[in-house]
Design an enzyme around this catalytic site. Sequence first.
Site, PDB file in Angstrom:
ATOM      1  N   LYS A   1       0.734  -1.261   0.081  1.00 37.84           N
ATOM      2  CA  LYS A   1       0.027  -0.150  -0.059  1.00 37.84           C
ATOM      3  C   LYS A   1       0.892   1.139   0.097  1.00 37.84           C
ATOM      4  O   LYS A   1       1.984   1.243   0.353  1.00 37.84           O
ATOM      5  CB  LYS A   1      -0.760  -0.134   1.168  1.00 37.84           C
ATOM      6  CG  LYS A   1      -0.209   0.165   2.429  1.00 37.84           C
ATOM      7  CD  LYS A   1      -1.162  -0.233   3.693  1.00 37.84           C
ATOM      8  CE  LYS A   1      -0.310  -0.050   5.132  1.00 37.84           C
ATOM      9  NZ  LYS A   1      -0.998  -0.693   6.163  1.00 37.84           N
TER      10      LYS A   1
ATOM     11  N   HIS B   1      -6.431  -7.583  12.658  1.00 41.31           N
ATOM     12  CA  HIS B   1      -5.120  -6.566  12.852  1.00 41.31           C
ATOM     13  C   HIS B   1      -4.778  -6.181  14.255  1.00 41.31           C
ATOM     14  O   HIS B   1      -6.007  -6.105  14.827  1.00 41.31           O
ATOM     15  CB  HIS B   1      -5.470  -5.402  11.976  1.00 41.31           C
ATOM     16  CG  HIS B   1      -4.183  -4.433  11.581  1.00 41.31           C
ATOM     17  ND1 HIS B   1      -2.970  -4.864  10.913  1.00 41.31           N
ATOM     18  CD2 HIS B   1      -3.977  -3.121  11.739  1.00 41.31           C
ATOM     19  CE1 HIS B   1      -2.152  -3.897  10.746  1.00 41.31           C
ATOM     20  NE2 HIS B   1      -2.726  -2.976  11.321  1.00 41.31           N
TER      21      HIS B   1
ATOM     22  N   CYS C   1      14.193  24.862   2.947  1.00 46.82           N
ATOM     23  CA  CYS C   1      13.233  25.683   2.227  1.00 46.82           C
ATOM     24  C   CYS C   1      12.558  24.571   1.436  1.00 46.82           C
ATOM     25  O   CYS C   1      12.674  23.261   1.720  1.00 46.82           O
ATOM     26  CB  CYS C   1      14.061  26.305   1.121  1.00 46.82           C
ATOM     27  SG  CYS C   1      15.242  27.481   1.838  1.00 46.82           S
ATOM     28  N   MET C   2      11.705  24.930   0.691  1.00 44.61           N
ATOM     29  CA  MET C   2      10.776  24.016  -0.040  1.00 44.61           C
ATOM     30  C   MET C   2      11.694  23.146  -1.297  1.00 44.61           C
ATOM     31  O   MET C   2      11.439  21.873  -1.119  1.00 44.61           O
ATOM     32  CB  MET C   2       9.766  24.839  -1.010  1.00 44.61           C
ATOM     33  CG  MET C   2       8.857  23.823  -1.794  1.00 44.61           C
ATOM     34  SD  MET C   2       7.695  24.606  -2.808  1.00 44.61           S
ATOM     35  CE  MET C   2       6.625  25.478  -1.940  1.00 44.61           C
TER      36      MET C   2
END
Length: 390
Positions: free
Chosen positions: A47, A177, A325-326
Site C-alpha cells: 500500500k 489486525h 526551504c521548499m
Amino acid sequence: MNYTTHDYRQEYPLRTTIAEVDLAQLRANFRAIRTRGGNTEVMPVVKADAYGHGIVPCAKALIAEGATMLGVAFAAEAEPLRSDRRIPYEIPIAVVTPPFPHGAAEYCRLNLEFCAASLDTMRAFSAEAARTGRILNAHLTLDTGMHRDGIPPNEALEFMRSASYLPNITIHGICTHFATADEVDKRYFHLQVRRLNDTLQTLRDAGFLFRYVHAANSGAVADSSTEAAFTLLRPGIALYGYNPSPELASPLDVKPVMSLKTSIISLRRLAAGEPVSYGRRYTTPRETTIATIPIGYADGLRRSLTGKARVMIGGQYFPIVGTICMDQCMVDVGDAKFSVGESVYLLGSQTSEHGEIRIDADEWAQELGTISYEILTGITARVPRIYLNS
Ligand SMILES: *Cc1c(COP(=O)(O)O)cnc(C)c1O
C-alpha cells in the site's frame, strides 16, 4: 576514497535528487521475514506506493521471491498493478481495508479480493460478481481489539452462516489486525491472538474452514511469544527494512531498501556571524563553507527537521543548517573541501577509510516524534525512484 558505486548525475540530468531503491535488499528482507515467520506464505503489503518505494517494481521483485498475494489498502492502489505487464494478472491482490458496497464493480473489473466486514457489502459484491459471471474471493475481517474495522468475534458464526450461502463469493480467508504487536507489553496482543484463535475454533467446529489465516504485521512476525496459527504473513514496514518499533525483543534482520541521495549544487565561503536561509535562524559560528543541496520539504525533507538533521558527504556527517526551504537546504561543511556535484546522502550509508556510517528513517522519525512509516511514505512523488538490482 571511494564512497559512491555509481554516478547518476549524467543519467538523471533533470533531477539530481533521487531515491535509490535496492530491490535485492527488498528480496533479502522478504526472505528474512519468511524465515522468521516459520516459512509460511506471505502477502507483502504494498500500500501507499509500497511505503514510498514504488509499487510496480517492488511488487514484481516480491512476486519473483515467492509472494502468495499482494496487499493494498484501497482498490485504486491495485490499478497500476493490474495495468502493468510486468505484474502477472493471476497474482491475487487483496484489499485489506473493507470496501463500500458500491465498490463491487471495480473489484470485479480489477479482479481483487476483498475483506468483508458487513453483510450489505457481501450481498452487493455477490450480486455484482454473479451479474458479471465471476467468482470473487473474500476474507472475513474480525475486530479482535484494534477497533478500526471488522466484525466482533461473537458475530462471526452468524455472519458466516448468512454469508457462506451467497453465490459467486468464496470466503477463503479470515483476518484481523493487531494494535500493539510491536510493544514490549504483550498482554493486549495475546488477548487479540486468543480471540482470533477462539473464533477460528468456533467456526471450524461449525464446519467453516479457511485457506488463509492472516494477521501478522511486521511486529507480530518478529514476535516469538505466541504460537499463533497464521498461515499467511502480512508484513509491510519490515520488507522495506525497518523494524516497526525500537522496542522489539528480537528485531527482524532487515536493512533499509531506500537511500535518499542528492549532490551539492553550490558552495560559498562565509565569515563568522553570517545568517543562513529564511528567518536567519542559523548564524555561522566561525568562518565556514556552506553547501547548498537541491532537496527540501516538497521532497519530504520535513521543514520541522530544521536544526535537527544531518547528511553524509565523503563518508562524514555534516549538519543541515538554517531553515529547510521548499526545494533546497544548506549544509555547514566547515573546512572540508568539496566541489559542486559531490554526492550527498540524506538517508542510506556511506563507506570511507573511516568505516561505514549511516542515517536511517528512524533517526528522522525520532527527531519528529513519528515513525519510519511516515518518513518513507512522506518522500514525495517529485523524487524519482531509481531501481538497483532489478
Ligand atoms: C499496513 C497494514 C499492514 C502492514 O503493517 P506493518 O506494520 O507495516 O507490517 C498489515 N495489515 C494491515 C491491515 C495494514 O493496514
